[in-house]
Design an enzyme around this catalytic site. Structure first.
Site, PDB file in Angstrom:
ATOM      1  N   HIS A   1       5.068  10.930 -28.676  1.00 37.89           N
ATOM      2  CA  HIS A   1       4.171  11.819 -27.931  1.00 37.89           C
ATOM      3  C   HIS A   1       4.527  13.307 -28.086  1.00 37.89           C
ATOM      4  CE1 HIS A   1       1.582  13.341 -24.780  1.00 37.89           C
ATOM      5  NE2 HIS A   1       2.634  13.880 -24.202  1.00 37.89           N
TER       6      HIS A   1
ATOM      7  N   HIS B   1      -2.528  19.088 -25.861  1.00 35.76           N
ATOM      8  CA  HIS B   1      -2.706  17.645 -25.697  1.00 35.76           C
ATOM      9  C   HIS B   1      -4.055  17.130 -26.173  1.00 35.76           C
ATOM     10  CE1 HIS B   1       1.029  17.923 -23.536  1.00 35.76           C
ATOM     11  NE2 HIS B   1       1.041  16.629 -23.261  1.00 35.76           N
TER      12      HIS B   1
ATOM     13  N   ARG C   1      -4.494  22.275 -12.844  1.00 40.04           N
ATOM     14  CA  ARG C   1      -3.534  21.303 -13.411  1.00 40.04           C
ATOM     15  C   ARG C   1      -3.865  20.975 -14.866  1.00 40.04           C
ATOM     16  NH1 ARG C   1      -0.593  16.067 -10.477  1.00 40.04           N
ATOM     17  NH2 ARG C   1       0.590  15.474 -12.317  1.00 40.04           N
TER      18      ARG C   1
ATOM     19  N   ARG D   1       0.806  -1.234   0.000  1.00 37.27           N
ATOM     20  CA  ARG D   1       0.000   0.000   0.000  1.00 37.27           C
ATOM     21  C   ARG D   1       0.834   1.278   0.000  1.00 37.27           C
ATOM     22  NH1 ARG D   1      -2.835  -3.194   3.539  1.00 37.27           N
ATOM     23  NH2 ARG D   1      -4.635  -4.152   2.549  1.00 37.27           N
TER      24      ARG D   1
ATOM     25  N   LYS E   1       1.717  11.461 -10.827  1.00 37.24           N
ATOM     26  CA  LYS E   1       0.812  10.577 -11.578  1.00 37.24           C
ATOM     27  C   LYS E   1       1.586   9.329 -11.976  1.00 37.24           C
ATOM     28  CE  LYS E   1      -2.488  13.813 -13.635  1.00 37.24           C
ATOM     29  NZ  LYS E   1      -3.080  14.268 -14.908  1.00 37.24           N
TER      30      LYS E   1
ATOM     31  N   HIS F   1      -3.276  14.161 -28.276  1.00 34.90           N
ATOM     32  CA  HIS F   1      -3.735  12.813 -27.950  1.00 34.90           C
ATOM     33  C   HIS F   1      -4.607  12.238 -29.063  1.00 34.90           C
ATOM     34  CE1 HIS F   1      -3.138  13.454 -23.332  1.00 34.90           C
ATOM     35  NE2 HIS F   1      -2.077  12.904 -23.880  1.00 34.90           N
TER      36      HIS F   1
ATOM     37  N   ASN G   1      -2.391  20.364 -20.054  1.00 44.38           N
ATOM     38  CA  ASN G   1      -2.861  19.680 -21.260  1.00 44.38           C
ATOM     39  C   ASN G   1      -2.859  20.580 -22.499  1.00 44.38           C
ATOM     40  OD1 ASN G   1      -3.327  17.231 -19.920  1.00 44.38           O
ATOM     41  ND2 ASN G   1      -5.268  18.015 -19.148  1.00 44.38           N
TER      42      ASN G   1
ATOM     43  N   GLU H   1       7.559  19.757 -24.671  1.00 40.76           N
ATOM     44  CA  GLU H   1       6.916  19.990 -23.367  1.00 40.76           C
ATOM     45  C   GLU H   1       7.534  21.212 -22.672  1.00 40.76           C
ATOM     46  OE1 GLU H   1       4.278  18.222 -22.463  1.00 40.76           O
ATOM     47  OE2 GLU H   1       4.449  16.228 -23.394  1.00 40.76           O
TER      48      GLU H   1
ATOM     49  N   GLU I   1      -5.769  17.520 -10.067  1.00 41.46           N
ATOM     50  CA  GLU I   1      -6.365  18.014 -11.307  1.00 41.46           C
ATOM     51  C   GLU I   1      -7.859  18.292 -11.187  1.00 41.46           C
ATOM     52  OE1 GLU I   1      -4.675  16.357 -14.831  1.00 41.46           O
ATOM     53  OE2 GLU I   1      -6.302  17.109 -16.098  1.00 41.46           O
TER      54      GLU I   1
ATOM     55  N   LYS J   1       5.855  23.248 -13.449  1.00 35.33           N
ATOM     56  CA  LYS J   1       4.963  22.123 -13.160  1.00 35.33           C
ATOM     57  C   LYS J   1       4.759  21.986 -11.655  1.00 35.33           C
ATOM     58  CE  LYS J   1       3.588  17.438 -14.110  1.00 35.33           C
ATOM     59  NZ  LYS J   1       3.715  16.217 -14.885  1.00 35.33           N
TER      60      LYS J   1
END
Ligand code: NAD
Ligand code: ZN
Length: 367
Positions: A267, A248, A241, A122, A144, A252, A245, A186, A237, A227
């Protein structure tokens, strides 16, 4: 040539160290962070061949007990199968809750090892040693973690912050130019979101960033600081946040239509096209000056990044396919397209309900 950025998250705050020679210094850093702890290094075969020996030597010299798990490189490793193997190998090394997982590699390794660290007992502490530019300026910061499902990318995961990030700017010397450029997209993104002077600095200093040395450290540190500030205010988010994107939603969609074929489009290249499309869209609807969109495109092109859908070789698509792909993005809520839009370079905001018809008209004109 060194910098430190602090990510402020209360008890879970941590440092990002950026500079030369940090892999060689990792043993001492780990011993300071967690005296007496053992480590499991997770890395991929490419990075292992280039940088694992140096990390192991540093841990040995600092008297840190370690083992290593080496997995195949590539996005395919963000899978249930590889995740299970990584967890079992870490458990087999008899690591306990206070011990450390070290992610040595690009974003694939960081996401996968971070999710293993989040899951085992955990939650184990983990240290990110990002070795791709994308991982140094983006994926290693913010907590993330996760893997892919057949239903989509990054759909299985957890928020789990690292205890330390060591971004060794020299480790990028072995990164293929195409991967370096992709990570650079980025970096440009951070200037466009909220830091016009940084974008202007990149326009004049990008050669130094590519060459290495102090300009590279400055660009990585400025990106991490941007960031970290956003993540510190909105870890999960719920609002701000989402600014990250920028570029993106289009990017994406392009990756999805391309079935994530990394030979054709990686990417960061998709993000580069997405950034240029986002600014051109904003210029078209009168939100920003056409001159800003031109400047964004000119800079991305100058460093060798694609800015038009037509720049992607052999990717046939129409406006409806793009809209469908954008609607499948997990960030899309109940049909409304959420977009990051620009009033100017360095002045972006999250727009919750962009008219699909306007996006379609724009794309039809683009294609
Ligand atoms: P990657 O980890 O696959 O690395 C790209 C390639 O470069 C790989 O072949 C790798 O082996 C190689 N490599 C890495 N470092 C190297 C070095 N120093 N020298 C030589 N080769 C090296 O991909 P990436 O672009 O680093 O990351 C992409 C992943 O990051 C995606 O899975 C994406 O979902 C994830 N990501 C996560 C976040 C987040 O917030 N967690 C953010 C952005 C992207
Ligand atoms: Zn990205």
């Amino acid at each position: 040539d060194a910098a430190a950025v602090r990510v402020e998250l209360g008890e879970r705050s941590y440092d990002i160290l950026i500079g030369a020679g940090l892999i060689a210094a990792a043993g001492a850093c780990v011993r300071r962070l967690a005296p007496g702890a053992a480590c499991a290094i997770v890395t991929d075969a490419n990075v292992a061949a280039l940088h694992l020996a140096e990390l192991e030597r540093s841990l040995r010299e600092a008297g840190v007990r370690y083992s290593a798990v080496i997995i195949p490189p590539g996005e395919q490793s963000k899978s249930y199968g590889v995740f299970a193997k990584v967890c079992d190998d870490i458990l087999a090394a008899r690591l306990e809750r206070g011990d450390l997982v070290i992610a040595l590699g690009g974003g694939v390794i960081g996401d996968l090892a971070g999710f293993a660290a989040a899951s085992i007992r955990r939650g184990m502490r983990f240290v990110q040693i990002p070795t791709s530019l994308l991982a140094q300026v983006d994926s290693s910061v913010g907590g993330k973690t996760g893997i892919n499902s057949e239903h989509g990318k990054n759909l299985i995961g957890a928020f789990h912050q690292p205890s330390l990030v060591l971004a060794d700017a020299d480790a990028l010397a072995t990164l293929p130019l195409r991967e370096f450029r992709a990570g650079y997209a980025e970096i440009v993104k951070y200037g466009l979101i909220g830091d016009a002077p940084f974008f202007a600095w990149l326009e004049t200093h990008w050669r130094g960033v590519f060459a290495g040395g102090p300009d590279r450290v400055h660009a990585i540190a400025t990106s991490c600081r941007a960031k970290a500030a956003i993540v510190g205010r909105d870890e999960r988010e719920s609002g701000e946040r989402a600014l990250l994107n920028l570029g993106h939603t289009f990017g994406h969609a392009l990756e999805r239509i391309n079935h994530y074929d990394g030979e054709r489009l990686v990417h960061g290249e998709a993000v580069s096209v997405g950034l240029a499309l986002a600014f051109r869209f904003c210029a078209r609807v009168g939100l920003c000056e056409g001159a800003d969109a031109d400047r964004v495109e000119a800079h991305l092109r100058e460093v060798g990044l694609p800015t038009r859908i037509a720049d992607i070789p052999g990717l046939a698509l129409d406006a409806d396919q793009m809209l469908d792909a954008m609607r499948q993005d997990k960030k899309v809520e109940r049909g409304a397209l959420t977009f990051v839009l620009a009033r100017a370079i360095g002045d972006c905001f999250v727009a919750k309900s962009v008219e699909a018809a306007e996006v379609r008209a724009f794309l039809e004109a683009e294609l």
